[in-house]
Design a protein around this motif. Structure first.
Motif: not given
Length: 379
Positions: A139-140, A142, A172, A183
């Motif tokens: 999950k990158k 935002n 992150h 994250h």
């Protein structure tokens, strides 16, 4: 005082202007980032709304600069680097670090600010002059700008930033070997987390990541206490710092610059919501003692950038220098943050005495007694 010791103060009286020897120089800008190795200062991106200074109709990315420049220390010359591959289009308030020969650029924003943000990692190999997009898993973060990042033991840590509307306190981590984002969820209660912010800076001692300053569009955070993320315990801690005995603490600020030399972290310039600052401070990460340096920036600036060479010389470039006129600078300054080694002092003297040294071939330079390492700095 031991014989041969040169007090650092002799090298900290002022930031010296570095005049370029050629006609080719990057236009004045703000919101850019820079990194340095022993040979070059690399400057990426930036913003200037002044039509002429921003390149006008000749710059298809106006008012942004989709450019990578290098300043060659030995010859004091600027050169725009012609690169291949896909250069990022988010060109203001991204974050950048140099990892070996690789310039890693993350996040940033385009025009209009806050509407065109990025969350990709772009990598430019400065030796081969080629950009690549890092294909990441997990999950990158935002799409943000104004975040700060640091590399520790093969991991890239990214903290904070803004979407243009919301400010973040997210942390992150990107594993640079597996290219997987995580994250991190610290064990603190929400009330113990650092305040959300952007345009702060990071430092680290291998065990903790320290946040220095930053803020939002309406506030700047003070420096009497510093939030630190403990990598071993997964907790945010609050470190109480020690003031300069006569002056106290550095003013709260955002949009400043920060470099680190071993256990010492140096901040300069920035904006406190009212004034553009020109001061230079250091904090020791073992004692948490603040010290104000005698050196000051020749003109106050914020949204500028700074980088330090492996030998301990800091270069400061650009920034907003007049709020009301919205004026930006293209000036480059340098200051030694440590007592230069005898090698560095001799090298600077040699370059001043023989300015055309770089025009000689490697064989000629070897014949003069220069080492391979020094010859690399000339090329």
């Amino acid at each position: 005082m031991s014989r041969g010791f040169i007090p650092p103060i002799l090298f900290s009286q002022c930031l010296d202007h570095v005049p370029p020897t050629g006609l080719c120089v990057p236009p004045a800008r703000s919101g850019h980032r820079c990194v340095a190795d022993s040979t070059n200062l690399y400057v990426f991106g930036g913003y200037n709304p002044d039509f002429e200074e921003g390149g006008g109709s000749e710059n298809e990315d106006y008012p942004l600069f989709r450019e990578l420049w290098k300043f060659h220390f030995a010859t004091a010359t600027w050169q725009q680097i012609r690169t291949e591959g896909y250069m990022p289009t988010e060109l203001a308030s991204m974050s950048a670090v140099l990892h070996g020969n690789n310039l890693l650029v993350f996040g940033g924003t385009g025009i209009p600010f806050g509407e065109n943000n990025g969350n990709e990692v772009h990598v430019c190999n400065v030796q081969y002059k080629r950009w690549n997009l890092l294909n990441c898993k997990g999950k990158k973060p935002n799409k943000i700008y104004g975040q700060a990042m640091v590399i520790i033991n093969g991991y890239l840590y990214v903290f904070g930033g803004t979407t243009g509307y919301l400010y973040s306190t997210d942390l992150h981590r990107l594993d640079l070997s597996t290219r997987e984002w995580t994250h991190l969820k610290p064990n603190n209660t929400p009330s113990d987390l650092p305040e959300e912010r952007y345009r702060h800076e990071l430092a680290h001692d291998g065990q903790r990541i320290y946040i220095l300053g930053g803020g939002t569009s309406w506030t700047s955070y003070p420096m009497d206490k510093i939030h630190a993320y403990n990598l071993e315990t997964n907790y945010w801690e609050e470190m109480v710092t020690k003031p300069h005995e006569k002056i106290g603490y550095p003013a709260a600020r955002r949009c400043h610059s920060c470099v680190q030399v071993k256990d010492e972290v140096f901040i300069c310039g920035g904006y406190n919501g009212e004034l553009i600052l020109s001061d230079l401070w250091k904090i020791n990460l073992q004692t948490f003692q603040w010290t104000k340096l005698l050196a000051t920036m020749p003109e106050p600036a914020y949204f500028h950038c700074a980088a330090v060479t492996p030998a301990g010389c800091m270069y400061v470039h650009g920034g907003v220098v007049n709020m009301f006129g919205n004026r930006r600078s293209g000036s480059l300054y340098k200051v030694w943050l440590v007592v230069p080694s005898l090698l560095e002092l001799t090298w600077e003297k040699l370059l001043k005495t023989f300015p055309h040294l770089a025009q000689l071939s490697s064989l000629q330079l070897l014949g003069l007694g220069l080492t391979h390492t020094l010859i690399q700095r000339l090329k």
